[in-house]
Design an enzyme around this catalytic site. Structure first.
Site, mmCIF file in Angstrom:
data_model
loop_
_atom_site.group_PDB
_atom_site.id
_atom_site.type_symbol
_atom_site.label_atom_id
_atom_site.label_comp_id
_atom_site.label_asym_id
_atom_site.label_seq_id
_atom_site.Cartn_x
_atom_site.Cartn_y
_atom_site.Cartn_z
ATOM 1 N N ILE A 109 0.523 -1.220 -0.247
ATOM 2 C CA ILE A 109 0.029 -0.062 0.267
ATOM 3 C C ILE A 109 0.789 1.185 0.132
ATOM 4 O O ILE A 109 1.911 1.585 1.074
ATOM 5 C CB ILE A 109 -0.852 -0.218 0.920
ATOM 6 C CG1 ILE A 109 -1.645 -1.058 0.578
ATOM 7 C CG2 ILE A 109 -1.739 1.340 1.398
ATOM 8 C CD1 ILE A 109 -2.917 -0.880 2.487
ATOM 9 N N ASN A 124 -2.489 2.836 -11.014
ATOM 10 C CA ASN A 124 -2.749 1.202 -10.606
ATOM 11 C C ASN A 124 -3.469 1.033 -11.766
ATOM 12 O O ASN A 124 -4.212 1.062 -12.059
ATOM 13 C CB ASN A 124 -2.809 1.118 -9.476
ATOM 14 C CG ASN A 124 -3.176 -0.157 -9.072
ATOM 15 O OD1 ASN A 124 -2.355 -1.103 -9.079
ATOM 16 N ND2 ASN A 124 -4.041 -0.176 -8.436
ATOM 17 N N HIS A 126 -6.256 -2.726 -11.777
ATOM 18 C CA HIS A 126 -6.754 -3.839 -11.425
ATOM 19 C C HIS A 126 -7.407 -4.620 -11.313
ATOM 20 O O HIS A 126 -8.480 -4.451 -12.450
ATOM 21 C CB HIS A 126 -7.363 -2.149 -9.739
ATOM 22 C CG HIS A 126 -7.904 -3.730 -8.934
ATOM 23 N ND1 HIS A 126 -7.537 -3.810 -7.390
ATOM 24 C CD2 HIS A 126 -9.322 -4.230 -8.944
ATOM 25 C CE1 HIS A 126 -8.067 -4.684 -7.471
ATOM 26 N NE2 HIS A 126 -10.222 -4.751 -7.646
ATOM 27 N N THR A 158 -4.508 7.412 -5.123
ATOM 28 C CA THR A 158 -5.449 8.493 -3.886
ATOM 29 C C THR A 158 -4.867 7.310 -2.783
ATOM 30 O O THR A 158 -4.840 6.457 -2.519
ATOM 31 C CB THR A 158 -6.463 8.902 -4.352
ATOM 32 O OG1 THR A 158 -7.698 7.952 -4.056
ATOM 33 C CG2 THR A 158 -6.473 9.898 -5.246
ATOM 34 N N GLU A 191 -6.047 -6.445 -19.520
ATOM 35 C CA GLU A 191 -4.525 -4.646 -18.847
ATOM 36 C C GLU A 191 -3.813 -4.570 -19.697
ATOM 37 O O GLU A 191 -3.642 -3.133 -19.857
ATOM 38 C CB GLU A 191 -4.025 -6.290 -17.629
ATOM 39 C CG GLU A 191 -4.902 -6.154 -16.338
ATOM 40 C CD GLU A 191 -5.107 -7.131 -15.096
ATOM 41 O OE1 GLU A 191 -3.343 -6.550 -15.107
ATOM 42 O OE2 GLU A 191 -5.654 -7.875 -14.814
#
Ligand code: GRF
Length: 219
Positions: A109, A124, A126, A158, A191
């Site tokens: 994180i 990122n 995901h 964020t 992705e």
């Protein structure tokens, strides 16, 4: 409304991307392949891993790119170990003049130390359609919920995990008989398509963050 990303003002040089990864690095590979194919106008300035045996490090070396293994262990004893680690990450990113940070299977994180140094400049990828299924093991959870459609999301990072403004998403069908692995493989192919695309949009200065929304200028 925020400014368009800073690339719109300085496009003379190729966007310098720092990739943070922990494992296999197939998204890193997709970025490198897109650069080599001429569909992503950027350069990977450094690949940083928190795992010594990450395949992503091998991929970086194979491409002759700067790589760094930053061991979290020496930081573990400190009260602010996650922030201290991120300060070290930041040193590496700055040393390589990184403009945009791409998390690619990075299993840590990130703290406000990085986020405030790179506001709306960390992306990122995901493997779900956020805000559904944040966190881990998301393909298994998607199957358990019985969703009919899944996919992947590129978003800005964020402070909340998997909560930042969404840049691009792609969908895939969930098929009868899917396992978490077969669904993950179908999602992964998407992705590999959308992550380089999101970085290219950033490189072109076309991403405009407006609250929770990211407008793609010129679309
Ligand atoms: C991908 O599914 C990505 O969405 C998630 O972790 C996985 C990393 O795969 N965050 P790879 O290391 O890029 O192959």
């Amino acid at each position: 409304m925020s400014e368009p990303n800073p690339r719109s003002k300085s496009r003379a040089n190729k966007l310098r991307v720092g990739v943070l990864a922990s494992g296999r690095g197939s998204n890193l590979q997709a970025v490198l392949d897109a650069i080599e194919a001429g569909i992503l106008d950027a350069q990977v300035a450094v690949v940083l891993c928190n795992k010594k045996d990450a395949q992503a490090l091998e991929r970086a070396r194979r491409h002759g790119l700067p790589d760094a293994f930053l061991d979290p262990k020496p930081f573990a004893g400190q009260a602010d170990s996650r922030e201290a680690y991120d300060r070290a990450v930041l040193d590496v990113l700055r040393k390589h003049d990184v403009e945009l940070v791409a998390l690619a299977g990075y299993m840590r994180i990130v703290t406000p130390v990085l986020i405030s140094a790179y506001p709306y400049r960390i992306m990122n990828i995901h493997p779900s359609l956020l805000p559904s299924f944040p966190g881990l093991e998301v393909q298994r959870k998607a199957l358990e919920w019985g969703v009919k459609i899944s996919g992947c999301t590129v978003h800005f990072v964020t402070e909340g995990v998997d909560e930042g403004p969404i840049i691009i998403q792609a969908t895939v069908p969930v098929l009868e008989g899917d396992s978490a692995d077969t669904l993950a493989a179908r999602i992964l192919a998407e992705e590999h398509r959308i992550y380089p695309r999101a970085i290219q949009l950033y490189a072109e200065g076309r991403l405009l963050v407006d609250g929770r929304r990211v407008r793609i200028v010129g679309d």
